[in-house]
Each structure stands twice: as structure tokens, then as C-alpha cells.
Design a protein around this motif. Structure first.
Motif, PDB file in Angstrom:
ATOM      1  N   GLY A   1      43.699  37.671  38.452  1.00 31.70           N
ATOM      2  CA  GLY A   1      44.676  38.663  38.012  1.00 31.70           C
ATOM      3  C   GLY A   1      45.965  38.006  37.574  1.00 31.70           C
ATOM      4  O   GLY A   1      46.278  36.878  37.975  1.00 31.70           O
ATOM      5  N   THR A   2      46.728  38.686  36.740  1.00 30.93           N
ATOM      6  CA  THR A   2      47.969  38.153  36.210  1.00 30.93           C
ATOM      7  C   THR A   2      48.925  39.293  35.909  1.00 30.93           C
ATOM      8  O   THR A   2      48.498  40.411  35.608  1.00 30.93           O
ATOM      9  N   ARG A   3      50.214  39.008  35.983  1.00 35.78           N
ATOM     10  CA  ARG A   3      51.209  40.007  35.601  1.00 35.78           C
ATOM     11  C   ARG A   3      51.434  40.022  34.090  1.00 35.78           C
ATOM     12  O   ARG A   3      52.209  40.833  33.594  1.00 35.78           O
ATOM     13  N   ASP A   4      50.778  39.131  33.388  1.00 36.00           N
ATOM     14  CA  ASP A   4      50.910  39.046  31.942  1.00 36.00           C
ATOM     15  C   ASP A   4      49.873  39.943  31.272  1.00 36.00           C
ATOM     16  O   ASP A   4      48.669  39.759  31.457  1.00 36.00           O
ATOM     17  N   GLU A   5      50.331  40.918  30.487  1.00 31.75           N
ATOM     18  CA  GLU A   5      49.403  41.864  29.858  1.00 31.75           C
ATOM     19  C   GLU A   5      48.472  41.160  28.877  1.00 31.75           C
ATOM     20  O   GLU A   5      47.301  41.532  28.744  1.00 31.75           O
ATOM     21  N   GLY A   6      48.988  40.138  28.190  1.00 34.39           N
ATOM     22  CA  GLY A   6      48.147  39.402  27.267  1.00 34.39           C
ATOM     23  C   GLY A   6      47.006  38.689  27.961  1.00 34.39           C
ATOM     24  O   GLY A   6      45.871  38.667  27.467  1.00 34.39           O
TER      25      GLY A   6
ATOM     26  N   ALA B   1      45.618  39.554  30.847  1.00 32.72           N
ATOM     27  CA  ALA B   1      44.652  40.567  31.288  1.00 32.72           C
ATOM     28  C   ALA B   1      43.791  41.038  30.113  1.00 32.72           C
ATOM     29  O   ALA B   1      42.586  41.269  30.265  1.00 32.72           O
ATOM     30  N   ALA B   2      44.410  41.171  28.928  1.00 31.06           N
ATOM     31  CA  ALA B   2      43.666  41.581  27.738  1.00 31.06           C
ATOM     32  C   ALA B   2      42.659  40.512  27.326  1.00 31.06           C
ATOM     33  O   ALA B   2      41.543  40.823  26.891  1.00 31.06           O
ATOM     34  N   ASP B   3      43.045  39.231  27.471  1.00 32.97           N
ATOM     35  CA  ASP B   3      42.104  38.139  27.169  1.00 32.97           C
ATOM     36  C   ASP B   3      40.875  38.230  28.064  1.00 32.97           C
ATOM     37  O   ASP B   3      39.740  38.057  27.599  1.00 32.97           O
TER      38      ASP B   3
ATOM     39  N   GLY C   1      48.997  33.609  30.221  1.00 29.04           N
ATOM     40  CA  GLY C   1      49.557  34.220  31.419  1.00 29.04           C
ATOM     41  C   GLY C   1      50.880  33.613  31.800  1.00 29.04           C
ATOM     42  O   GLY C   1      51.460  32.793  31.071  1.00 29.04           O
TER      43      GLY C   1
ATOM     44  N   SER D   1      46.634  42.855  38.485  1.00 26.73           N
ATOM     45  CA  SER D   1      46.458  43.572  37.226  1.00 26.73           C
ATOM     46  C   SER D   1      45.162  44.367  37.226  1.00 26.73           C
ATOM     47  O   SER D   1      44.197  43.994  37.889  1.00 26.73           O
TER      48      SER D   1
ATOM     49  N   ASP E   1      45.989  46.036  44.959  1.00 31.06           N
ATOM     50  CA  ASP E   1      45.189  46.939  44.139  1.00 31.06           C
ATOM     51  C   ASP E   1      43.963  47.461  44.869  1.00 31.06           C
ATOM     52  O   ASP E   1      43.232  48.291  44.345  1.00 31.06           O
TER      53      ASP E   1
END
Length: 310
Positions: free
Chosen positions: A18-23, A25-27, A217, A51, A298
């Protein structure tokens, strides 16, 4: 073995940190879709923290489709705490939530010749026609409190160096372990100076920082930022930064291999230098310690968050 259409093979569950970076998570989500298009079995993916989608939703989705046996592959480059304890602990909770469910667990992705080939591709993308014999590479891993995981980064650096005509490949870490990015770059600079000799020009050479991360990330961004800070103070150096491994066919090939290994029961983990099995100096208290996952906000069983930042 190979996965054939029409077989009763279990679904593939990709488990990320998991990552706080939306990009980032999208990858990961795009990569899950890539495997879904490629394999003739159901594919789902989830994160243990930070995420969406959370692991518990991915497992529930497969369970609702009627699956009772899963093959979980950790999307981890090294076998550190997340792969050794957090993911198995999280999966143990899922077994308790879903009666009759079982799973087989794959091994982490690296080191592997396929990953080395992808790293070389990322390196070539920033080198162009540059003479490899003049190139120093700083391979930057995440860093861990697990010495076995850090040693794996050093192993990958050496494997990348062998047979590729590069001047030098040095390891470094962006967090939790030394050398840091700046210390690694300084080591590369000093080694470059030692090898120059008189009359070889005014520049100390080219260094390529090669992030050893699956997707974009927070930590890969930190590698770039730390590299830029160091480069600003050393204009005599040419420092380039390569891309992360990313969502690509090579990575998909490797995940399929790990999936097939798990189904065949061919899991060849290295336990000789694991702190939970061997009394390594400074880590003797970890031998035989229970593998318990840390708090995952989560997960619906937990009611409050924690301060992890990745």
C-alpha cells in the motif's frame, strides 16, 4: 507447470503493501488488470494498509465468486517483515472470516533474472549511447530493519554488475538502513575519483540512480528528491535517475512464475539468514518470535489508524 484455459486452478491474489501515493496505487491496479487479461483464472489484488482496495475486500470478492482456495503472491521485492509476517498474518484473519477457505503462499519476487533484465532496460532508457564502462550505478532499495532483506539488495546490486560491462554498481537505501542515498552517491563519487587518474577530463563521470521499486510512490519520489539535493552540491557530476520497474510484461512474467511455483508447492525460501530462525549478531531476540501483523487501519477489525508513511 503452466496455467491452461479450462483448468480448475485457483485464482491469483496479488498482495501489496500500500502507498499514500495515488499514482502508485493506480499502477498496482493497472498491473492487476494486466494479469487478469493474461491468465485464464480470476485475478484480484489488495493492499494490507494505506490505500484502497484493502486486502479484505479482494479476498471477499473472490470468496463471493465461489472460490475456496487461493494462491497469494506477495508483491514484494525482498522477504522482509511485510512478506514474512504481515501478509501471512492478514491472510490468517481472512481464513477466520471465510469458513472453508485456504490458500497457498508464493515467495517474494526478487532477486530474479527477469527483474535484472527489467532493471537493465530502465538503465538503458537513461543511458542512451553512453559507454557503459564509464557508468556507475547506485541501486536504491527501500531499506529494512531486517538484515536479510538489506543483504538481498546488495546481492541484486552485485548480480546487476556482473557481465554487463558497467564500471561499478553500489547499493543504497532510502530509509531504515545505511548507506543512504546521499552517502551512496558520495561513495560513488569518491570511487570515481580514485579511478580517474590525471588527464581524464574535468567531470568525475556519470552516475545513474536506479530505484529498486515496483511502482511509483512516496519512497521513489524521495529517492529523486534526495538525488537532486546531492547533485545540486556536486555540479562536476552528471547524475541521472532511472524509472521504477513499473507495470510491464517482464514483471507479469515473473508473477505468473511465482503463481505457478505456489500451485506446484515449489517454494524455495532462504531461511539460513532469517532473523526468526538464525541468531544473527544484534538480532538474537528475534529467533522464534511469533509472526504477528502490525495494525492495519483499512482492516475492518481495527478501529483506529496509525502513523506509517510510505
Amino acid at each position: 507447470m503452466s496455467v491452461e484455459p479450462g483448468t480448475a486452478n485457483p485464482p491469483l491474489l496479488l498482495v501489496g503493501h500500500g502507498t499514500r501515493d495515488e499514482g502508485g496505487a493506480a499502477d498496482f491496479g493497472g498491473f492487476v488488470q494486466r494479469l487478469g487479461r493474461r491468465l485464464p483464472v480470476d485475478v484480484a489484488g489488495g493492499f494490507i494498509e494505506l490505500s484502497p482496495p484493502p486486502l479484505t475486500e479482494a479476498v471477499a470478492e473472490l470468496y463471493e465468486r465461489g472460490h475456496r482456495r487461493l494462491a497469494a503472491v506477495p508483491m514484494m521485492l525482498v522477504a522482509a517483515g511485510h512478506g514474512k509476517g504481515d501478509i501471512p498474518g492478514a491472510m490468517a484473519r481472512e481464513l477466520a472470516r471465510h469458513p472453508g477457505m485456504s490458500y497457498v503462499y508464493g515467495r517474494p519476487l526478487g532477486p530474479h533474472p527477469t527483474l535484472l533484465r527489467v532493471l537493465e532496460e530502465r538503465l538503458d532508457a537513461v543511458l542512451g549511447d553512453a559507454d557503459r564502462a564509464a557508468i556507475t550505478v547506485l541501486l536504491v532499495g527501500r531499506g529494512s530493519t531486517d538484515p536479510d532483506a538489506n543483504a538481498e539488495i546488495c546481492k541484486v546490486a552485485r548480480l546487476l554488475w556482473e557481465g554487463r560491462g558497467l564500471r561499478l554498481v553500489e547499493p543504497a537505501f532510502v530509509s531504515l538502513a545505511e548507506p543512504s542515498v546521499s552517502a551512496g552517491l558520495e561513495r560513488c563519487r569518491l570511487l570515481g575519483e580514485a579511478g580517474r587518474g590525471p588527464g581524464n577530463g574535468t567531470r568525475s563521470g556519470t552516475i545513474v540512480v536506479l530505484p529498486y521499486f515496483l511502482f511509483s510512490g512516496v519512497l521513489p519520489d524521495r529517492v529523486v528528491a534526495q538525488t537532486r539535493r546531492y547533485a545540486a552540491g556536486h555540479p562536476e557530476l552528471e547524475i541521472r535517475v532511472a524509472e521504477v520497474i513499473g507495470d510491464c510484461d517482464g514483471l507479469a512474467d515473473l508473477v505468473v512464475e511465482r503463481y505457478e511455483e505456489a500451485l506446484a508447492g515449489d517454494i524455495r525460501m532462504n531461511c539460513d539468514t532469517c532473523v526468526y530462525r538464525s541468531a544473527l549478531p544484534g538480532f538474537e531476540d528475534r529467533v522464534g518470535a511469533p509472526q504477528l501483523p502490525h495494525h492495519h487501519p483499512d482492516d475492518p477489525a481495527h478501529g483506529h489508524g496509525h502513523a506509517h508513511a510510505h
